[in-house]
Motif scaffolding. Sequence first.
Motif, PDB file in Angstrom:
ATOM      1  N   LYS A 280      24.149 -11.834  36.838  1.00  0.00           N
ATOM      2  CA  LYS A 280      23.803 -12.723  37.954  1.00  0.00           C
ATOM      3  C   LYS A 280      23.765 -11.941  39.272  1.00  0.00           C
ATOM      4  O   LYS A 280      22.842 -12.093  40.065  1.00  0.00           O
ATOM      5  CB  LYS A 280      24.827 -13.861  38.031  1.00  0.00           C
ATOM      6  CG  LYS A 280      24.462 -14.944  39.004  1.00  0.00           C
ATOM      7  CD  LYS A 280      25.446 -16.095  38.907  1.00  0.00           C
ATOM      8  CE  LYS A 280      25.032 -17.213  39.832  1.00  0.00           C
ATOM      9  NZ  LYS A 280      25.931 -18.365  39.716  1.00  0.00           N
ATOM     10  N   LYS A 281      24.769 -11.098  39.500  1.00  0.00           N
ATOM     11  CA  LYS A 281      24.854 -10.297  40.723  1.00  0.00           C
ATOM     12  C   LYS A 281      23.634  -9.396  40.881  1.00  0.00           C
ATOM     13  O   LYS A 281      23.136  -9.185  41.983  1.00  0.00           O
ATOM     14  CB  LYS A 281      26.129  -9.456  40.706  1.00  0.00           C
ATOM     15  CG  LYS A 281      26.312  -8.564  41.911  1.00  0.00           C
ATOM     16  CD  LYS A 281      27.577  -7.738  41.769  1.00  0.00           C
ATOM     17  CE  LYS A 281      27.608  -6.642  42.815  1.00  0.00           C
ATOM     18  NZ  LYS A 281      28.628  -5.656  42.521  1.00  0.00           N
ATOM     19  N   GLU A 282      23.149  -8.859  39.772  1.00  0.00           N
ATOM     20  CA  GLU A 282      21.989  -7.961  39.794  1.00  0.00           C
ATOM     21  C   GLU A 282      20.665  -8.715  39.847  1.00  0.00           C
ATOM     22  O   GLU A 282      19.601  -8.103  39.897  1.00  0.00           O
ATOM     23  CB  GLU A 282      22.017  -7.018  38.588  1.00  0.00           C
ATOM     24  CG  GLU A 282      23.198  -6.073  38.582  1.00  0.00           C
ATOM     25  CD  GLU A 282      23.225  -5.143  39.785  1.00  0.00           C
ATOM     26  OE1 GLU A 282      22.151  -4.704  40.239  1.00  0.00           O
ATOM     27  OE2 GLU A 282      24.333  -4.870  40.294  1.00  0.00           O
ATOM     28  N   GLY A 283      20.729 -10.049  39.824  1.00  0.00           N
ATOM     29  CA  GLY A 283      19.514 -10.855  39.912  1.00  0.00           C
ATOM     30  C   GLY A 283      18.671 -10.848  38.650  1.00  0.00           C
ATOM     31  O   GLY A 283      17.468 -11.097  38.697  1.00  0.00           O
ATOM     32  N   LEU A 284      19.308 -10.563  37.527  1.00  0.00           N
ATOM     33  CA  LEU A 284      18.587 -10.534  36.256  1.00  0.00           C
ATOM     34  C   LEU A 284      18.622 -11.909  35.594  1.00  0.00           C
ATOM     35  O   LEU A 284      19.530 -12.710  35.859  1.00  0.00           O
ATOM     36  CB  LEU A 284      19.228  -9.500  35.326  1.00  0.00           C
ATOM     37  CG  LEU A 284      19.184  -8.057  35.832  1.00  0.00           C
ATOM     38  CD1 LEU A 284      20.065  -7.165  34.970  1.00  0.00           C
ATOM     39  CD2 LEU A 284      17.759  -7.543  35.851  1.00  0.00           C
TER      40      LEU A 284
END
Length: 182
Positions: A105-109
């Motif tokens: 989620k943090k990496e926007g995946l």
Amino acid sequence: MRRGEILGLRWKDIDLKKGTISIRQILVTTAEGLRFQEPKTEKSRRSVAISPAVIEALKKHRQRQLEEALILGKPEAAKGLVFTSQAGTPINPRNLARHFESVIKKEGLPPIPFHALRHTHATLMLQGGVHPKVVSERLGHSGIGTTMDIYSHVMPDMQKEAAEKFEQELLVKTLGEKKERT
């Protein structure tokens, strides 16, 4: 590796000089809590080769783990498992899944399950031309048929590539023989 294989991995099961990891125990969740056990099948008890990049990452991880254990005053915590909680205890599989989800989620995946990493590994190997038998052995499948059943969707493009390679080899052999005769 499967999640339980990763969480059960011990430093003594890794040979950094030879570049191999031996899967000898897994971490499982039972009604009584977390416990270690041998993999269920002989095929699951296996050794896999690791790349130089993985070897370097493991060396760095080991150094960090030892330093953190000393800072916490628990040097014994870093003796066994490769992946532990900060307290040096086994990681609960649910906690690993939660942590993985937060990183994704943090990496926007897009959301993907942890197990998808294993599928991606197998798919990339097959698409890269690694023999299905080798892929099957690395995954610890009971046989090559299991691997082929699961990853048959990867095979159509490989069938076309195989036909093209065959044609190329046939041309090389045919043209080579004609040149030798003249």
